[in-house]
Design an enzyme around this catalytic site. Structure first.
Site, PDB file in Angstrom:
ATOM      1  N   CYS B  81      -4.459   0.933   6.225  1.00  9.78           N
ATOM      2  CA  CYS B  81      -3.501   0.002   5.613  1.00  9.78           C
ATOM      3  C   CYS B  81      -2.961  -0.972   6.663  1.00  9.78           C
ATOM      4  O   CYS B  81      -3.719  -1.782   7.174  1.00  9.78           O
ATOM      5  CB  CYS B  81      -2.397   0.759   4.884  1.00  9.78           C
ATOM      6  N   HIS B 182      -5.563   3.671   1.074  1.00  8.99           N
ATOM      7  CA  HIS B 182      -5.023   4.875   1.722  1.00  8.99           C
ATOM      8  C   HIS B 182      -5.900   6.087   1.426  1.00  8.99           C
ATOM      9  O   HIS B 182      -5.721   6.731   0.385  1.00  8.99           O
ATOM     10  CB  HIS B 182      -3.612   5.153   1.186  1.00  8.99           C
ATOM     11  N   GLU B 184      -5.675   8.963   2.698  1.00  7.15           N
ATOM     12  CA  GLU B 184      -4.812  10.159   2.674  1.00  7.15           C
ATOM     13  C   GLU B 184      -4.060  10.299   1.358  1.00  7.15           C
ATOM     14  O   GLU B 184      -3.439  11.324   1.098  1.00  7.15           O
ATOM     15  CB  GLU B 184      -3.847  10.122   3.867  1.00  7.15           C
TER      16      GLU B 184
END
Lengths: 249, 202
Positions: B81, B182, B184
């Site tokens: 990001c 993202h 994650e």
């Protein structure tokens, strides 16, 4: 293609999940961590967790519980409840929140929207707007602080101050499970270019049909339908898919 | 051999570490020069504004260390990001400022009257053959950004995303991988992508 977001909303009273009806009569619903675990296993698009009494009771949200909720989630999580300082937001991001949801602070101290979005970026700052029709039929911002502003004016104001998302709640339809206020949503959408999460009223799958057929809604937040019926976020996505809307299944 | 998750006051380090824990990857959240030098992998996460991110990196001399480790020592690097945007030559959020300049290009605001900004939600990425991201062609990942990276050299683009226009979703060049989305926060697809990164440079 960007997918339509179906977002479960968990509302919390400081020690238990609750669900209100028209913003009153909170009904207790149990453990938020367990609920977050279930939503994660169902692969929901996003989760919003709100301590809806924090500001009123002049306390901060319980960081330990928020952390336990976020730890269950491998999807984005937005957190709200009594957030009013840069250091509050830092606390949330540090434990893994992706967004914070401002409501009382956004109303009482709008400059905080600018301060926080300059610091953390607009994408981090969602503003929750509770709208209700006044006697003249104009949507206004419902609040207990005596702030008098129309929904449209407030939405434009928070957008100009740097908010990255609006969570638009219909007070009349909250928890009633009889369908969404599409008129309100369409009106709000005309005055802003940031994403809106439409909240309040979903109780049956056809309510989502109506919402997405009659508006350009890109995200919907729901609570009651998941708490009080057998429907899951997947069932809603399946409905939208049949309408030809892009969803992540 | 650990992964250094760089802590520079720009958030989301905990989520990245949580994902690495699930994968069984040893990691350390750190802003310490020696830790970063000792690490096998460098991960630069982050959300927030470009200028603030660079200022934070510079204030702790992390900009210099990252450039040294990634460019000179060729350490595997993953930017996420804001961590992808900061490797650009120039940023413009909220004003023009210098980036880490690991990948030439400029980060500018998404401006399209037909789409809402930020680009927020799950979107599928497009990648062509022989790229790291090809394994994830047409898979959905979570995006949340108002600025996008205009990469000067098309050969360094790893994947694109369609949001009215085509935007850079990921970068791949030598030891540098970076994602605008993202991983994650992208459930199974995201965990698989992170796992592939560590396998690629095992």
């Amino acid at each position: 293609m960007l997918k339509t977001r179906i977002i479960p909303i968990l509302t919390f009273n400081g020690w238990s999940l609750v669900k209100t009806k028209r913003f009153s009569t909170p009904r207790m619903l149990g453990n938020p961590v367990q609920a977050a675990r279930v939503y994660n296993s169902r692969g929901v698009d996003e989760l919003i967790f709100l301590d809806i009494f924090a500001s009123k009771q002049k306390r901060k949200i319980n960081l330990k519980i928020v952390k336990d909720v976020i730890d269950q989630c491998f999807m984005p999580v937005g957190i709200g409840g009594g957030i009013s300082t840069i250091s509050d937001i830092k606390d949330m991001l540090k434990i893994g929140a992706d967004k914070v949801v401002l409501k009382t602070a956004a109303l009482l101290n709008p400059d905080f929207i600018k301060e926080s979005s300059d610091f953390f970026g607009s994408q981090c700052i969602s503003v929750s707007v509770d709208a209700v029709k006044n006697n003249n039929g104009i949507y206004t911002v419902y609040n207990e602080w005596g702030v008098n502003i129309t929904m449209n004016d407030f939405i434009q104001k928070v957008q100009n101050l740097g908010a990255g998302e609006i969570i638009l709640n219909s007070v009349e339809n909250d928890g009633v499970m009889e369908g969404f206020d599409r008129v309100m949503y369409n009106e709000a959408q005309k005055v802003t270019n940031i994403p809106i999460v439409c909240v309040g009223g979903g109780g049956e799958l056809f309510h989502y049909d109506e919402l997405f057929a009659e508006t350009n809604c890109e995200a919907v937040g729901s609570a009651s339908i998941f708490h009080f019926t057998q429907y899951t976020p997947f069932d809603i996505k399946d409905t939208l898919k049949r309408l030809g809307k892009p969803v992540r299944i | 051999m650990t992964a250094a998750i760089i802590e520079y006051g720009m958030g989301n380090v905990a989520s990245v570490q949580k994902a690495l824990n699930v994968l069984g990857i040893d990691s350390q959240i750190t802003g310490n020069t020696n830790d970063i030098k000792a690490a096998k992998y460098i991960i630069l996460p982050g959300v927030g504004s470009f200028a603030q991110g660079m200022e934070n990196l510079r204030n702790s001399s992390l900009d210099r260390i990252i450039r040294e480790e990634v460019l000179l020592k060729q350490k595997p690097f993953l930017g996420i990001c804001l961590g992808m945007q900061l490797i650009a030559t120039t940023g413009t959020e909220p004003h023009e400022s210098h980036g880490l300049n690991l990948i030439e290009g400029k980060v500018i605001k998404i401006q399209d009257p037909n789409t809402r900004v930020p680009h927020l939600g799950w979107n599928s990425i497009t990648s062509s053959a022989n790229l790291f991201f090809d394994n994830f062609n047409q898979k959905d990942f979570y995006f949340i950004h108002s600025y996008h990276f205009q990469v000067s050299n098309y050969n360094k683009i790893g994947a694109t995303v369609d949001y009215g226009n085509k935007y850079v979703a990921a970068i791949q060049y030598e030891n540098i991988l970076a994602t605008q989305f993202h991983p994650e926060k992208s459930q199974e697809n995201g965990l698989n992508l992170l796992d592939n990164f560590f396998k690629l440079y095992a």
